[in-house]
Motif scaffolding. Structure first.
Motif: not given
Length: 248
Positions: A60-76
């Motif tokens: 997917v393509t998405f847009r984000i504006e000036e975020s200091a931190m973005v996390s990718a997560l999966r179910v553990s």
């Protein structure tokens, strides 16, 4: 001795004040956390608050504006899942990010049973990006800064921070003062009781010389005073009378 006692009493008083203050502030923090926990869980739940959610093999393509931190997560399931993802910027260049650190802890879903583990962390994102999920499980991308900003206007969150940030150091000061008071008590000399003319005097070993007289012997605490009565001369007078009668 007097100066040391005053210092010890002051330490004891401040130990009580700091300990009580710390307990009060930490109690406020605990109540505040209980009040804000539903909103906190919802804000950091990837299922209800995410930028994108990808199934296995999706992109997917998405847009984000000036975020200091973005996390990718999966179910553990108790372990640490693999990242198995690719993030590309609008120029087609891969954004590598970094692996999760000690501050990037697992997150609990709003159902309080699902656990999400961070698998990749991206910092200072701004613009259009394309995310590809190469794994065999769902992948969530969460804007951590945006989640934190949602709680800025909550008064309970401010009280929680105040209680934790101030109550903990004050409690540490109280513990240190309590240890110092306990040490002072162990250093204090033993006291004993002196009875002098019916008066009870507390003294210590260091002042023992003050109760010794000029002769070098401590005075007897129990003084016996001889009591003379008016009957003694009468008995002597009676004896003289019988003596004169016997002599004729």
């Amino acid at each position: 001795m007097a100066g040391g006692g005053v210092v010890s009493a002051a330490r004891r008083r401040w130990a009580r004040i700091t300990t009580a203050s710390s307990a009060f502030l930490l109690l406020i923090a605990a109540v505040s956390l209980w009040q804000v926990s539903p909103e906190l869980l919802d804000s950091y739940d990837p299922e209800s608050n995410n930028l994108v959610k990808l199934g296995p093999g999706e992109s997917v393509t998405f847009r984000i504006e000036e975020s200091a931190m973005v996390s990718a997560l999966r179910v553990s399931d108790g372990g640490t899942p693999d990242s198995d993802l690719t993030l590309l910027d609008d120029q087609g260049s891969e954004v590598e990010g970094r692996g999760p650190g000690l501050r990037d802890t697992n997150r609990l879903g709003s159902n309080e049973s699902t656990v999400y583990s961070p698998v990749r962390v991206f910092e200072s994102l701004d613009g259009n990006y394309t995310l590809q999920n190469h794994g065999d499980s769902d992948l969530w991308l969460v804007d951590d800064e945006g989640s934190a900003n949602k709680l800025l206007g909550n008064i309970w969150m401010y009280l929680f921070y105040i209680g934790c940030c101030i109550g903990s150091p004050i409690g540490l000061v109280g513990v240190v003062l309590a240890i110092m008071v306990w040490t002072d008590k162990r250093k204090m000399p033993d006291q004993f009781v002196i009875i002098d003319n019916g008066s009870v005097i507390l003294d210590d070993i260091q002042n023992e010389g003050s109760i010794i007289g000029d002769s070098g012997v401590a005075p007897n605490p129990f003084t016996v005073t001889e009591v003379q009565t008016s009957e003694m001369p009468k008995e002597e007078s009676g004896d003289e009378t019988w003596k004169r009668w016997d002599e004729g």
